[in-house]
Design an enzyme around this catalytic site. Structure first.
Site, PDB file in Angstrom:
ATOM      1  N   HIS A   1     -12.826 -29.332  -0.633  1.00 43.64           N
ATOM      2  CA  HIS A   1     -13.007 -28.682  -1.937  1.00 43.64           C
ATOM      3  C   HIS A   1     -13.006 -27.154  -1.872  1.00 43.64           C
ATOM      4  CE1 HIS A   1     -15.049 -32.332  -4.089  1.00 43.64           C
ATOM      5  NE2 HIS A   1     -14.118 -32.726  -3.234  1.00 43.64           N
TER       6      HIS A   1
ATOM      7  N   HIS B   1      -9.300 -27.624  -7.214  1.00 42.10           N
ATOM      8  CA  HIS B   1     -10.009 -26.997  -6.088  1.00 42.10           C
ATOM      9  C   HIS B   1      -9.355 -25.663  -5.716  1.00 42.10           C
ATOM     10  CE1 HIS B   1     -12.574 -30.373  -5.858  1.00 42.10           C
ATOM     11  NE2 HIS B   1     -11.638 -31.213  -5.464  1.00 42.10           N
TER      12      HIS B   1
ATOM     13  N   ASP C   1     -26.477 -16.333  18.095  1.00 43.29           N
ATOM     14  CA  ASP C   1     -27.483 -15.362  18.524  1.00 43.29           C
ATOM     15  C   ASP C   1     -28.335 -16.002  19.617  1.00 43.29           C
ATOM     16  OD1 ASP C   1     -29.250 -17.043  17.221  1.00 43.29           O
ATOM     17  OD2 ASP C   1     -30.005 -15.534  15.817  1.00 43.29           O
TER      18      ASP C   1
HETATM   19  C1  RB5 Z   1     -33.862 -15.598  15.051  1.00 44.60           C
HETATM   20  O1  RB5 Z   1     -35.205 -15.653  15.307  1.00 44.60           O
HETATM   21  C2  RB5 Z   1     -33.544 -16.297  13.718  1.00 44.60           C
HETATM   22  O2  RB5 Z   1     -34.067 -15.538  12.667  1.00 44.60           O
HETATM   23  C3  RB5 Z   1     -32.051 -16.502  13.548  1.00 44.60           C
HETATM   24  O3  RB5 Z   1     -31.566 -17.223  14.617  1.00 44.60           O
HETATM   25  C4  RB5 Z   1     -31.598 -17.243  12.305  1.00 44.60           C
HETATM   26  O4  RB5 Z   1     -32.250 -18.452  12.155  1.00 44.60           O
HETATM   27  C5  RB5 Z   1     -31.498 -16.459  11.084  1.00 44.60           C
HETATM   28  O5  RB5 Z   1     -31.139 -16.949  10.015  1.00 44.60           O
END
Ligand code: RB5
Length: 149
Positions: free
Chosen positions: A97, A133, A7
């Site tokens: 595992h 496992h 992201d």
């Molecule tokens: C984005 O601000 C943040 O929430 C995202 O990158 C992440 O860490 C979510 O788990």
């Protein structure tokens, strides 16, 4: 082929990890995001998870601020065993595992040096295949059958 996605909080680490994958001559499926504009991590997690669960890619790598949101989201896809790893020992153990097929890491919570070592370890470590496992991974698949639609 390795699917990779991030992201807006993790575009720098995606670039670094892609450079490592290129050095290793790995084929890459880049599922975005490409810029720092705010986006929703589950959207990207789903793309990577589907590429792995559908067999297009053998493994996936997801990066967000902490790796936590990505791992939670990816694990909602049947067949995905996504492990959030903050150290090399865990990256090795989750392959040996748990036969984890997706790795999650965090750009805000981890240093790039250790992230790159974690990625290499994750890619280079095979599943042990040991009966206990394999049985436990099988039990996870049974849970998917029970609880997933
Ligand atoms: C984005 O601000 C943040 O929430 C995202 O990158 C992440 O860490 C979510 O788990």
């Amino acid at each position: 082929m390795i699917a990779i996605g991030c992201d807006h909080a993790a575009t720098e680490y995606k670039k670094e990890i892609k450079a490592l994958l290129e050095k290793r001559n790995e084929e890459i499926l880049d599922c975005g995001t490409q810029d720092g504009e705010s986006c929703d991590y589950p959207v990207c997690a789903e793309k990577v998870a589907l590429a792995v669960a559908g067999g297009k890619c053998e493994k996936g790598i997801l990066i967000c601020g902490t790796g936590i949101g990505m791992s939670i989201a990816a694990n909602k896809v049947r067949g995905i065993r996504c492990a959030l790893c903050a150290d090399v020992f865990s990256a090795q153990a989750t392959r040996l595992h748990n036969d984890a097929n997706v790795l999650a890491v965090g750009q805000r919570s981890m240093g790039i040096g250790s992230v790159l070592k974690i990625v290499e370890t994750f890619l280079d470590t095979p599943f042990s295949g040991e009966e206990r496992h394999a049985r436990r991974v099988g039990l996870i698949s049974e849970m998917e059958k029970k609880y997933f639609k």
